[in-house]
Design a protein around this motif. Structure first.
Motif, mmCIF file in Angstrom:
data_model
loop_
_atom_site.group_PDB
_atom_site.id
_atom_site.type_symbol
_atom_site.label_atom_id
_atom_site.label_comp_id
_atom_site.label_asym_id
_atom_site.label_seq_id
_atom_site.Cartn_x
_atom_site.Cartn_y
_atom_site.Cartn_z
ATOM 1 N N GLU A 5 93.596 48.649 65.058
ATOM 2 C CA GLU A 5 94.659 47.669 64.926
ATOM 3 C C GLU A 5 95.979 48.215 65.448
ATOM 4 O O GLU A 5 96.762 47.503 66.075
ATOM 5 C CB GLU A 5 94.816 47.287 63.471
ATOM 6 C CG GLU A 5 95.602 46.014 63.313
ATOM 7 C CD GLU A 5 95.703 45.661 61.850
ATOM 8 O OE1 GLU A 5 96.638 44.948 61.502
ATOM 9 O OE2 GLU A 5 94.840 46.132 61.071
ATOM 10 N N ARG A 9 98.257 46.622 68.249
ATOM 11 C CA ARG A 9 99.654 46.276 68.020
ATOM 12 C C ARG A 9 100.554 46.918 69.072
ATOM 13 O O ARG A 9 101.493 46.324 69.560
ATOM 14 C CB ARG A 9 100.053 46.746 66.625
ATOM 15 C CG ARG A 9 101.274 46.023 66.137
ATOM 16 C CD ARG A 9 101.548 46.383 64.712
ATOM 17 N NE ARG A 9 100.696 45.629 63.793
ATOM 18 C CZ ARG A 9 100.788 45.755 62.468
ATOM 19 N NH1 ARG A 9 101.643 46.598 61.944
ATOM 20 N NH2 ARG A 9 100.021 45.058 61.672
ATOM 21 N N LEU B 162 98.156 32.489 60.898
ATOM 22 C CA LEU B 162 97.493 33.741 61.277
ATOM 23 C C LEU B 162 97.874 34.876 60.331
ATOM 24 O O LEU B 162 97.017 35.643 59.875
ATOM 25 C CB LEU B 162 97.868 34.118 62.716
ATOM 26 C CG LEU B 162 97.163 33.316 63.807
ATOM 27 C CD1 LEU B 162 97.748 33.629 65.177
ATOM 28 C CD2 LEU B 162 95.672 33.616 63.793
ATOM 29 N N TRP B 165 96.278 34.487 56.994
ATOM 30 C CA TRP B 165 94.861 34.817 57.097
ATOM 31 C C TRP B 165 94.657 36.323 57.073
ATOM 32 O O TRP B 165 93.802 36.847 56.382
ATOM 33 C CB TRP B 165 94.320 34.197 58.388
ATOM 34 C CG TRP B 165 92.857 34.400 58.585
ATOM 35 C CD1 TRP B 165 91.848 34.026 57.751
ATOM 36 C CD2 TRP B 165 92.253 35.028 59.698
ATOM 37 N NE1 TRP B 165 90.643 34.363 58.254
ATOM 38 C CE2 TRP B 165 90.859 34.991 59.467
ATOM 39 C CE3 TRP B 165 92.728 35.622 60.877
ATOM 40 C CZ2 TRP B 165 89.939 35.527 60.382
ATOM 41 C CZ3 TRP B 165 91.816 36.129 61.767
ATOM 42 C CH2 TRP B 165 90.437 36.095 61.529
ATOM 43 N N GLU B 166 95.516 37.016 57.838
ATOM 44 C CA GLU B 166 95.436 38.467 57.886
ATOM 45 C C GLU B 166 95.707 39.069 56.507
ATOM 46 O O GLU B 166 95.018 39.985 56.069
ATOM 47 C CB GLU B 166 96.453 39.029 58.891
ATOM 48 C CG GLU B 166 96.085 38.811 60.335
ATOM 49 C CD GLU B 166 95.053 39.821 60.820
ATOM 50 O OE1 GLU B 166 95.362 41.021 60.789
ATOM 51 O OE2 GLU B 166 93.924 39.415 61.192
ATOM 52 N N ARG B 167 96.746 38.527 55.872
ATOM 53 C CA ARG B 167 97.124 39.093 54.583
ATOM 54 C C ARG B 167 96.034 38.848 53.553
ATOM 55 O O ARG B 167 95.771 39.672 52.687
ATOM 56 C CB ARG B 167 98.430 38.477 54.092
ATOM 57 C CG ARG B 167 99.616 39.062 54.846
ATOM 58 C CD ARG B 167 100.934 38.735 54.207
ATOM 59 N NE ARG B 167 102.015 39.254 55.029
ATOM 60 C CZ ARG B 167 103.253 38.784 55.004
ATOM 61 N NH1 ARG B 167 103.561 37.776 54.194
ATOM 62 N NH2 ARG B 167 104.171 39.304 55.773
ATOM 63 N N ARG B 169 93.049 38.870 54.128
ATOM 64 C CA ARG B 169 92.017 39.885 54.363
ATOM 65 C C ARG B 169 92.506 41.264 53.953
ATOM 66 O O ARG B 169 91.878 42.266 54.249
ATOM 67 C CB ARG B 169 91.610 39.890 55.836
ATOM 68 C CG ARG B 169 90.711 38.725 56.163
ATOM 69 C CD ARG B 169 90.496 38.562 57.647
ATOM 70 N NE ARG B 169 90.116 39.817 58.275
ATOM 71 C CZ ARG B 169 89.943 39.938 59.584
ATOM 72 N NH1 ARG B 169 90.142 38.903 60.363
ATOM 73 N NH2 ARG B 169 89.610 41.091 60.107
ATOM 74 N N ARG B 171 95.400 42.906 54.751
ATOM 75 C CA ARG B 171 96.181 43.757 55.658
ATOM 76 C C ARG B 171 97.661 43.482 55.460
ATOM 77 O O ARG B 171 98.068 42.340 55.300
ATOM 78 C CB ARG B 171 95.816 43.463 57.116
ATOM 79 C CG ARG B 171 94.386 43.821 57.425
ATOM 80 C CD ARG B 171 94.212 43.916 58.933
ATOM 81 N NE ARG B 171 92.845 44.296 59.219
ATOM 82 C CZ ARG B 171 91.990 43.483 59.829
ATOM 83 N NH1 ARG B 171 92.369 42.299 60.235
ATOM 84 N NH2 ARG B 171 90.769 43.880 60.060
ATOM 85 N N THR B 173 100.518 42.761 57.024
ATOM 86 C CA THR B 173 100.976 42.349 58.348
ATOM 87 C C THR B 173 102.392 41.792 58.249
ATOM 88 O O THR B 173 102.642 40.880 57.460
ATOM 89 C CB THR B 173 100.065 41.240 58.899
ATOM 90 O OG1 THR B 173 98.733 41.565 58.563
ATOM 91 C CG2 THR B 173 100.238 41.095 60.387
ATOM 92 N N ASP B 177 104.285 40.107 63.663
ATOM 93 C CA ASP B 177 103.329 41.022 64.265
ATOM 94 C C ASP B 177 103.158 40.671 65.728
ATOM 95 O O ASP B 177 102.837 39.530 66.070
ATOM 96 C CB ASP B 177 101.986 40.897 63.541
ATOM 97 C CG ASP B 177 100.957 41.825 64.124
ATOM 98 O OD1 ASP B 177 100.909 42.978 63.701
ATOM 99 O OD2 ASP B 177 100.211 41.388 65.037
ATOM 100 N N LEU B 180 99.692 39.079 66.919
ATOM 101 C CA LEU B 180 99.494 37.712 66.449
ATOM 102 C C LEU B 180 100.466 36.767 67.144
ATOM 103 O O LEU B 180 100.122 35.643 67.497
ATOM 104 C CB LEU B 180 99.677 37.644 64.940
ATOM 105 C CG LEU B 180 98.655 38.437 64.133
ATOM 106 C CD1 LEU B 180 98.893 38.232 62.642
ATOM 107 C CD2 LEU B 180 97.239 38.032 64.506
#
Lengths: 452, 367, 410
Positions: A5, A9, B162, B165-167, B169, B171, B173, B177, B180
């Motif tokens: 990741e 990034r 997005l 969704w990431e958070r 999961r 993460r 973010t 980001d 994204l």
């Protein structure tokens, strides 16, 4: 956070950085590109601004090349010579109920503004005969009620006569009849679309695409010698910038060295006074300086038989021999050189002059280079003082003053195409220099800024 | 013997300084003193100067066109200096990274600074005509406002979704980001195009018709033509100052930022606590240079005025006022008044430099 | 042998008798006119008198150059003087009065309005070389398309306005006229009412007559007869006209050169400005330029001869025939050039006649020694009313106050 990741990034951040850089790049370059495109147009102020216009269409390039070739044998700049002929085809749409009458004429046309209005150039209408318009083909139109007619026009230059720089043409049609297609797109439509008008039907490729540039070059001529003033102004600017660079480099190093290394009474005072002089705007001193030059520097010039130094390069050069900021830059630079280098020479009995020219200056090429570029750019762009000193005749102008006179000559008639062309024309030399010496340009800023 | 060496050295110094002393003496010292003298006299170039004391200064501050010129000059100077400093700083920070091909971009950005004010003014005249590019661009922008709004909304929506969704999961973010955001950007672009194709978003008929030049209307105290010059001048001077800032930024050690990043500092904190304080000397230098340069605005006034351009009332500056009184069109010159005005201009410059010496640090701080 | 002697004698005579007279004017198209004039008309005549004319055109700011050359003592013997700034120059005492060189009869051969314009404190300081007045140009195509009768010299403000209104309402994208907030155009209408720029005491009074013209002129856009030039993106009425944005223009002969570039095929025609419906008169400006003599000239008699040659009937005939400028001699009123067909001779004829009785109340384009400062309050008032910033009452009150300050009334 996973390693994958982090990589993703980082790539994305890089993308954003380049995106941003690109956006800034567009911001800085776009006005120039758009201005350049506009300078090619007949009407740079058209609304809306089109990116696809006659001058960038390959069809017209080909036609301009061919017509220039046919007219004079010169496909680049065109024109028309005796014994030649060119043919042009136009297609009109004629709505039902309109009588198709197409009138063609080679007008007697002469520029109304600028020097173009002054020069007597031969009129094409006195030499070239027009044959046509001859209808070649008639067929019904597809979309609308009416028919499509194709005409042919032949222009003949018979007998002896002068070379014609341009051959204009007008086609007048009744209301409703519309020009659909032409070998070469007309320069403009007049009288609310009724007249299609060509400034030159034998333009040649350059003469068509760089129409405004060719005009700027041809119509801005000296009355006495007939040479192009634009070229003259450019050469003048180069000459003055060159002289100023030379005098500045020599005299600024001399004065800078004296201030940095030699002891003499009043050194500190002189230095402070120099700093002060750098802060006083030119508007304060130009009045007296103007009078000083007018009277030939206290009448000294009369010894050489010159009444006044106004309108002379001598006056301009003498009044700008060396600037305080240049002296300052050189002084700062010399102070940054370790003394030991010179001391050996001084012990050997060398005079300060010898030390300066034999030892110190050869070591100073970076500073001299930056100062040279800085001075060159400054002189090239300088406006106020040359504008005061050089007023007449036009042949002695520098490029910026020339541009002002050019702008005033064509501003009233609103010939912005010509004015823009003049502006871009004047940028070419300094852009070439920039391309070659770009590093020094950018570095010169830092050297120059130390002065305050 | 020793004294002789000293004298010799002084003589050499004099020799080396001679050309410079000639320049400085005749074309500065003499000129400056004469300007001061003229400012106390009534002088029209025809008859000899007549001593009038402070009358010129008194008259100056009664004269509407001088006060107008003064106001224009000060406002113009302030606006341009703040704009160019701000944007040059932003740009320098954006450029101050070890990216491949950064020199190319730097060169490209420097382009507007190479052009002479004369050529730039011709470009300006065209850009700011009634149907010039600036009005065209503004029209384009305003007629596509629905698209822009739709685009922004789509972008924010997508990005929010997005990130959520990431958070979810698990993460951590940040909202912006970059990865994204790139995806959202693409999505927003496609979405807007689709809406346009379906006819949900339509361009409006907007025609921006600002008369930039032939007008006396003003905005925030500055007439439109001067705003046009503001924009153009900012545009051409940003690159020069950007280069100065870049040189200054080079002097800030990277380790400072790295240490701050370890402490969890946000970019804004780094900018306001590290970059700005350490750049202070350069910042002051840039501001001073900017103020001094803009106070002397003259060339553009001459180009933008005149036939087919702006009325004098909308563009007059101090420098032009001085010139216009020494060489008036069809009236007798008022050299005394002009000299007084020029000295006011010089006074302003001097005040700014002194302020900078007082509050800023000179060149020592950073070079 | 004798021949050699004769030639030598002739050469010696030439060399000793040659007097140099330096003349200057501004640059631009004038260079070609003066150069041609010198070469073809003036110099041949003066060669016999042993006078050599040296012509130095001045590019750049002419007034700046002239004032400085006069102050430095380097000015030429003869130079142009524009009527607009003439008084401040004549007042400086650096210009030679010409009454001693020209007889009353000789002066009477020029248009009296023009001689009057260069008379300062009872003395003539310049001989007009050419001049211009305002006229009404109209685009025949646009009037035809709108089905409106062309403007003519019987039109009053009212009938003229009605025609403009019709054109503007029929052709949506064309204005009848485009008006400018400039006394240099509006003034002609103010003069028509009988209003004078200065009263006997040298003060300016914006009276009822002025107000009537002011209201009519500034009301044109509101009443649908005209548009404000600025709103059409133009700075002068000729700009709107050339771009076919307006059906008429109010300009002098200078518009011809512009139209030659901008719209070479335009079918336009020219007539006189409309009449004031109350006084049944028109008004007009005279824009003119003179040849004047340097008071410090070293060879005044020779300079006077050159001045006469430059403004002689032959010289003016030469200039007129080329359509370069409008001559200042009365005798040229019936010149065949003016009767030639074509839009430019017609324009020149109307402009020429505009200076005489058909022009009505005609004043030179100068305002004592105030120059542009005098026009500014009126221009500001015009602008303020046309852009709706002020009402007529307020605008005129403000203008009156500013003019009072300037001219020292009250």
């Amino acid at each position: 956070m996973g390693a994958k990741e982090a990589v993703r990034r980082r790539w994305a951040a890089l993308g954003w950085a380049y995106g941003l850089l690109l956006a800034f790049g567009v911001f800085f370059v776009a006005p120039f590109v758009m201005g350049f495109l506009a300078s090619l147009k007949t009407d740079p102020l058209e609304w809306p601004f089109r990116l696809a216009f006659s001058q960038v269409s390959p069809k017209n390039w080909a036609a301009a090349w061919r017509l220039g070739q046919a007219g004079s044998g010169d496909p680049w700049l065109g024109g028309m010579r005796p014994g030649r002929q060119v043919a042009l085809e136009v297609v009109y749409f004629v709505p039902r109920g309109v009588e198709p009458t197409l009138l063609a004429e080679i007008p007697r046309r002469k520029p109304g503004a600028g020097m173009g209005a002054v020069f007597e150039t031969p009129y094409a209408s006195d030499h070239v005969t027009l044959e046509g318009p001859i209808p070649l083909e008639r067929r019904p139109a597809h979309q609308e009620e009416g028919e499509i007619i194709r005409y042919r026009l032949v222009l003949r230059y018979q007998g002896e006569g002068p070379f014609l720089e341009r051959v204009p043409l007008d086609l007048e049609a009744p209301r409703g009849m519309v020009l659909v297609e032409a070998t070469l797109d007309p320069t403009r439509f007049e009288r609310r679309g009724r007249v299609a008008s060509w400034d030159n039907v034998t333009p040649g490729l350059l003469g068509y695409v760089f129409h405004n540039y060719v005009r700027a070059f041809r119509e801005t001529r000296s009355l006495e010698t007939g040479e192009s003033l634009f070229l003259r102004w450019t050469l003048n600017s180069f000459f003055l910038a060159f002289v100023k660079v030379v005098t500045t480099l020599v005299f600024a190093s001399m004065a800078g060295y004296a201030l940095a290394r030699l002891r003499f009474p009043g050194r500190q005072a002189l230095f402070l006074f120099m700093l002060f002089s750098m802060m006083v705007p030119g508007q304060v001193t130009f009045i007296s300086n103007y009078l000083v030059l007018r009277d030939g520097i206290f009448g000294l010039s009369k010894l050489f038989g010159v009444e006044t130094l106004l309108n002379t390069y001598t006056g301009l050069i003498l009044s700008g021999l060396v600037g305080a900021s240049a002296v300052f830059i050189m002084k700062q630079f010399f102070e940054s050189i370790p003394r030991e280098v010179e001391e050996a020479a001084l012990i050997d009995g060398a005079t300060p002059l010898q030390t300066l020219f034999r030892i110190v200056l050869p070591m100073s090429t970076p500073a001299l280079g930056a100062l040279a570029i800085l001075t060159f750019q400054g002189t090239w762009n300088e406006f106020f003082w040359p504008f005061i000193v050089l007023t007449s005749p036009r042949e002695i102008y520098t490029l910026p003053i020339g541009l002002l006179s050019f702008r005033n000559a064509y501003g009233q008639v609103g010939d912005w195409g010509l004015i823009l062309a003049g502006g871009f024309f004047s940028m070419i030399p300094v852009l070439i220099l920039f391309a070659v010496f770009q590093r020094y340009f950018v570095e010169g800023v830092n050297v120059g800024a130390v002065k305050e | 013997m020793r004294i002789k060496a000293r004298t010799l050295e002084a003589l050499y110094a004099l020799l080396l300084l001679l050309p410079f002393l000639f320049s400085l003496g005749v074309f500065f010292l003499y000129a400056f003193l004469r300007a001061v003298y003229f400012s106390f006299t009534d002088y029209n170039l025809f008859s000899p100067p007549r001593w009038v004391g402070l009358a010129n200064y008194w008259a100056l501050f009664q004269e509407p066109s001088f006060l107008l010129a003064l106001k224009h000059t000060l406002l113009y100077s302030l606006v341009v200096t703040s704009l160019q400093t701000f944007f040059a700083l932003i740009l320098a920070i954006a450029l101050n990274r070890p990216l491949r091909g950064i020199t190319f971009f730097r060169t490209v950005y420097y382009l507007p600074s190479v052009i002479s004010t004369a050529a730039a003014s011709l470009l300006l005249l065209w850009l700011f005509q009634r149907t010039g590019l600036v009005n065209q661009a503004l029209s384009l922008l305003f007629s596509h406002l629905p698209h822009l709004a739709g685009f922004a909304l789509l972008f924010l929506g997508l990005q929010g979704a997005l990130v959520l969704w990431e958070r979810r999961r698990g993460r951590r973010t940040p909202f912006l980001d970059p990865g994204l955001a790139a995806v959202s950007l693409l999505g927003a672009f496609l979405g807007t195009s689709a809406f346009q194709a379906w006819g949900l978003l339509q361009a409006r008929e907007v025609r921006v018709d600002i008369p930039w030049l032939p007008t006396r209307a003003s905005f925030l105290g500055l007439p439109y033509p001067l705003w046009a010059i503001v924009l153009m001048n900012t545009y051409t001077t940003i690159p020069t100052f950007m280069v100065l800032f870049l040189a200054g930024l080079k002097g800030i050690p990277r380790t400072l930022y790295e240490a701050a990043a370890l402490d969890g500092a946000t970019p804004w904190i780094m900018f306001s606590r590290i970059t700005v304080p350490l750049l202070r000397p350069v910042l002051f230098l840039v501001i001073t240079l900017g103020l001094i340069g803009t106070l002397q605005l003259f060339d553009q006034v001459l180009f933008v005025g005149g036939s087919g351009g702006a009325p004098l009332e909308s563009t007059i500056t101090l420098a032009y006022y001085v010139y216009g009184n020494v060489f008036p069109s069809g009236a007798t010159p008022r050299v005394g008044l002009a000299s007084a005005a020029a000295l006011v201009l010089a006074g302003l410059t001097l005040v700014i430099v002194l302020l900078q010496r007082r509050f800023g640090v000179g060149e020592r701080g950073w070079s | 042998m004798l021949r050699v002697w004769l030639i030598l004698l002739a050469l010696a005579g030439l060399a000793s008798a040659q007097v140099q007279v330096r003349i200057s004017g501004w640059g631009g198209t004038d260079i070609a006119i003066v150069n041609g004039l010198l070469k073809e008309v003036v110099q041949p005549k003066l060669d016999r008198k042993g006078i050599r004319v040296v012509y130095q055109p001045i590019e750049g700011d002419y007034t700046q150059w002239l004032f400085n050359a006069l102050s430095a003592g380097t000015a030429p013997d003869l130079f142009y003087v524009d009527i607009f700034w003439s008084e401040s120059l004549f007042a400086s005492g650096r210009v030679e009065p010409l009454d001693g060189y020209f007889s009353k009869q000789e002066l009477a051969e020029f248009l009296p309005n023009l001689i009057q314009a260069f008379t300062y404190k009872g003395k003539v300081y310049g001989i007009p070389k050419d001049f211009n007045t305002l006229a009404l140009q109209f685009n025949k195509d646009l009037f035809d398309e709108a089905g409106v009768r062309y403007p003519n010299q019987q039109d009053t403000w009212e009938t003229f306005e009605a025609k403009l209104q019709q054109v503007q309402s029929k052709l949506k994208d064309v204005a009848g006229l485009c008006v400018v907030a400039d006394f240099a155009r509006f003034g002609a209408f103010a003069f028509a009412t009988g209003w004078k720029p200065f009263d006997a005491k040298g003060h300016t009074v914006l009276d009822e007559n002025f107000r009537r013209a002011f209201e009519w002129y500034t009301g044109l856009p509101r009443r649908g007869a005209a548009r404000f030039a600025q709103d059409l993106g133009e700075g002068w009425t000729g700009g709107c006209f050339g771009g076919e944005k307006a059906a008429t223009a109010i300009e002098g002969a200078w518009i011809a050169g512009f139209l030659r570039d901008k719209a070479p095929n335009m079918r336009y025609s020219t007539t006189f400005l409309p009449l004031d419906p109350v006084t049944k008169r028109r008004g007009n400006f005279i824009y003119t330029v003179s040849w004047s003599m340097n008071a410090a000239s070293r060879n005044k008699p020779a300079a006077a001869k050159v001045l006469k040659a430059l403004t002689s009937p032959e010289a003016q005939q030469w200039v007129l025939e080329r359509g370069l400028a409008i001559p200042s001699r009365r005798a040229l009123a019936n010149n065949p050039y003016f009767q030639r067909p074509g839009k430019e001779p017609e324009l020149n004829r109307v402009v020429f006649q505009g200076s005489g009785p058909q022009g009505g109340n005609v004043y030179p384009f100068k305002f004592l020694a105030y120059g542009g400062d005098w026009m500014r309050p009126i221009n500001d008032a015009l602008l303020a009313v046309m852009t709706g910033q002020k009402g007529v009452d307020q605008a005129l009150r403000d203008a009156q106050a500013a003019l009072d300050r300037l001219t020292g009334r009250r």
